[in-house]
Design an enzyme around this catalytic site. Structure first.
Site, PDB file in Angstrom:
ATOM      1  N   GLU A  52      10.263   2.086  10.119  1.00  0.00           N
ATOM      2  CA  GLU A  52      10.886   3.066  10.427  1.00  0.00           C
ATOM      3  C   GLU A  52       9.946   4.560  10.632  1.00  0.00           C
ATOM      4  O   GLU A  52       8.662   5.324   9.884  1.00  0.00           O
ATOM      5  CB  GLU A  52      11.276   3.211   9.124  1.00  0.00           C
ATOM      6  N   CYS A  92      12.858  11.836   6.720  1.00  0.00           N
ATOM      7  CA  CYS A  92      12.723  11.551   8.846  1.00  0.00           C
ATOM      8  C   CYS A  92      14.723  11.925   9.197  1.00  0.00           C
ATOM      9  O   CYS A  92      13.909  11.818  10.149  1.00  0.00           O
ATOM     10  CB  CYS A  92      12.403  10.440   8.676  1.00  0.00           C
ATOM     11  N   LYS A 120       1.134  -1.062   0.404  1.00  0.00           N
ATOM     12  CA  LYS A 120      -0.217  -0.219   0.296  1.00  0.00           C
ATOM     13  C   LYS A 120       0.763   1.554  -0.122  1.00  0.00           C
ATOM     14  O   LYS A 120       1.228   1.271   0.854  1.00  0.00           O
ATOM     15  CB  LYS A 120      -0.702   0.490   1.160  1.00  0.00           C
ATOM     16  N   GLU A 171       8.470  16.829  14.794  1.00  0.00           N
ATOM     17  CA  GLU A 171       8.924  16.988  13.759  1.00  0.00           C
ATOM     18  C   GLU A 171       8.308  17.612  12.512  1.00  0.00           C
ATOM     19  O   GLU A 171       7.145  17.821  12.238  1.00  0.00           O
ATOM     20  CB  GLU A 171       8.971  15.669  14.086  1.00  0.00           C
TER      21      GLU A 171
END
Length: 474
Positions: free
Chosen positions: A245, A279, A170, A378
């Site tokens: 992750e 990231c 997906k 973040e």
């Protein structure tokens, strides 16, 4: 206008169980670039069952057969390289040069890495009278993000194929075009029916159906920590392996003897690349308080040299992915200023002349402390925060004072001290003095940045079970 309304299940393009479409937006123009179908639990079930049937035979293929398959996939990828780069630019706004030289390149890079590992990988080892075997784990659910779309697909699919697993992918519904081309590549390369399956859809529907499906043996997810928690929660009742992750807020320590002109400039560029949507970006720069004014001046010059514009214009960075992401970034920039950060470059609003498209000014916030929101959360945009420290011990403490632990960076002239500091940082990958990327190096995080590792030989372990056969030597 791209219309990708079918899913790829059991080696064929098929209609969704229930017709439902989603418009895909080009973030550079805010216009509709294409449509995809949104899948359902029924589509996922069909794909998983196809993968389960295919596992019986594909798991028994030889290493030589899988080597030949990867070689065909690589050859086919190269013929579609330009198509892949163009799709990435259109779906997520990557500048043409970045899409060609980095984004699309990572796809073939991970395939080539998996091929190299497979050629020498030891699937069996005899210890005394016991044989230790590494066997494919089974059907794998792969859920990938939009920021490095084909990179994240390739670093999961390549080791899964190499180890004999079957899978259901997906991709992000926000940036699905590259996944379509990836699937066309695998089909043309002759991946056996059912080994690889594609179902488009959103996280709460298709993602949840994959992670909770009892016939999925492991799920590999890349995305936000918040979404990763949901994946793990959905997977828990079936006790499947969960590889994740997740997010990051990576520190970049500039030691007192660093080359500040070089290190600050590299740090700024490292954050701004890909519009800050990486990231592992070095978003918290830690510098000696005594050098703060010097650092801010260098950072200002570096940030103002980063050009923003249409992906085809030759600009350094393009837009961020969506209106929602743009709004989040603006909110956090404003919050940083409200909490006392110094605006060094950029700031709220769109760059001059770029009112259409989700463009963000390359922004540097100075004199930040580690309790400010912009140092904790973040941002996932082209925003650098600069924090001060008095001692190296304090720098290490600040660097580790985060719920994340994906990456960290250290710069300095004394190799011994640089290595010593690296050893104290709680992060899955530490980069010293702007070292080049290494696709064989394991990639993954400590703490809330996830668990497990991708890339190179370490990626294979995520897709393998270990079996001990006692009495083998009798």
């Amino acid at each position: 206008m791209r219309d990708y309304l079918k899913f790829y299940i059991d080696g064929a393009w098929v209609d969704p169980a229930v017709p439902r479409t989603l418009d895909v937006t080009n973030p550079a123009t805010e216009g509709v670039a294409g449509r995809i179908s949104l899948g359902s639990a029924e589509d996922v079930d069909r794909a998983v069952r196809a993968a389960r049937r295919a596992f019986a035979s594909y798991s028994q293929t030889t290493v030589a057969e899988r080597i030949a398959l990867l070689e065909r996939v690589i050859a086919e990828y190269k013929t579609r390289y330009a198509d892949m780069a163009a799709a990435i630019t259109e779906e997520m706004g990557a500048p043409a040069m970045l899409a060609q030289k980095a984004q699309a390149a990572m796809g073939v890079g991970h395939l080539q890495t998996a091929l190299a590992v497979l050629k020498d990988y030891a699937f069996e080892e005899q210890r005394g009278g016991t044989l230790i075997r590494k066997e494919p784990i089974g059907v794998c659910g792969l859920i990938t993000p939009w920021n490095w779309p084909v990179n994240q697909i390739a670093c999961k699919v390549a080791p899964a194929l190499a180890t004999g697993c079957t899978m259901v992918l997906k991709p992000s519904e926000i940036a699905p075009f590259s996944a379509q081309i990836w699937t066309e590549i695998l089909h043309a390369a002759g991946v056996p029916a059912g080994v690889f399956n594609l179902v488009n859809g959103d996280g709460p529907t298709v993602g949840a159906a994959i992670s909770s499906h009892p016939e999925v043996d492991m799920v590999s997810f890349t995305g936000s920590t918040r979404a990763g928690v949901e994946v793990a929660r959905n997977a828990a009742p079936t006790v499947k392996r969960v590889h994740q992750e997740l997010g990051g807020k990576s520190p970049n320590i500039l030691l007192p003897d660093a080359d500040f002109q070089r290190a600050v400039t590299a740090g700024v560029k490292g954050v701004m690349s890909n519009s800050g949507q990486s990231c592992n970006a070095p978003t918290r720069m830690l510098v000696p308080h005594a050098r703060m004014d010097e650092v801010l001046a260098i950072a200002k010059t570096a940030a103002e040299s980063v050009t923003v514009g249409d992906p085809a214009s030759g600009a350094s960075i393009g837009p961020v992915i969506s209106a929602a992401q743009w709004d989040k970034i603006q909110t956090l920039i404003s919050k940083g200023l409200d909490e006392g950060a110094t605006l060094v470059a950029g700031g709220p609003g769109k760059p001059a002349g770029l009112e259409r498209g989700y463009y963000v000014k390359p922004t540097v916030l100075g004199r930040v402390n580690n309790q400010m929101t912009v140092a904790r959360e973040e941002i996932f945009g082209p925003v650098l925060t600069i924090l001060g420290y008095d001692t190296v011990d304090e720098a290490v403490a600040i660097a580790n004072d985060t719920p994340y632990g994906l990456a960290a960076y250290v710069s300095g002239s004394d190799a011994g001290q640089v290595r010593q500091v690296a050893g104290r940082l709680r992060a899955g990958q530490v980069n010293l003095n702007s070292a080049a990327p290494d696709l064989m190096a394991p990639f993954g995080g400590f703490k809330q940045s996830g668990n497990g590792r991708e890339w190179g030989e370490h990626a294979f372990g995520e897709f393998l079970e270990v079996k001990a056969v006692l009495g083998w030597g009798q």
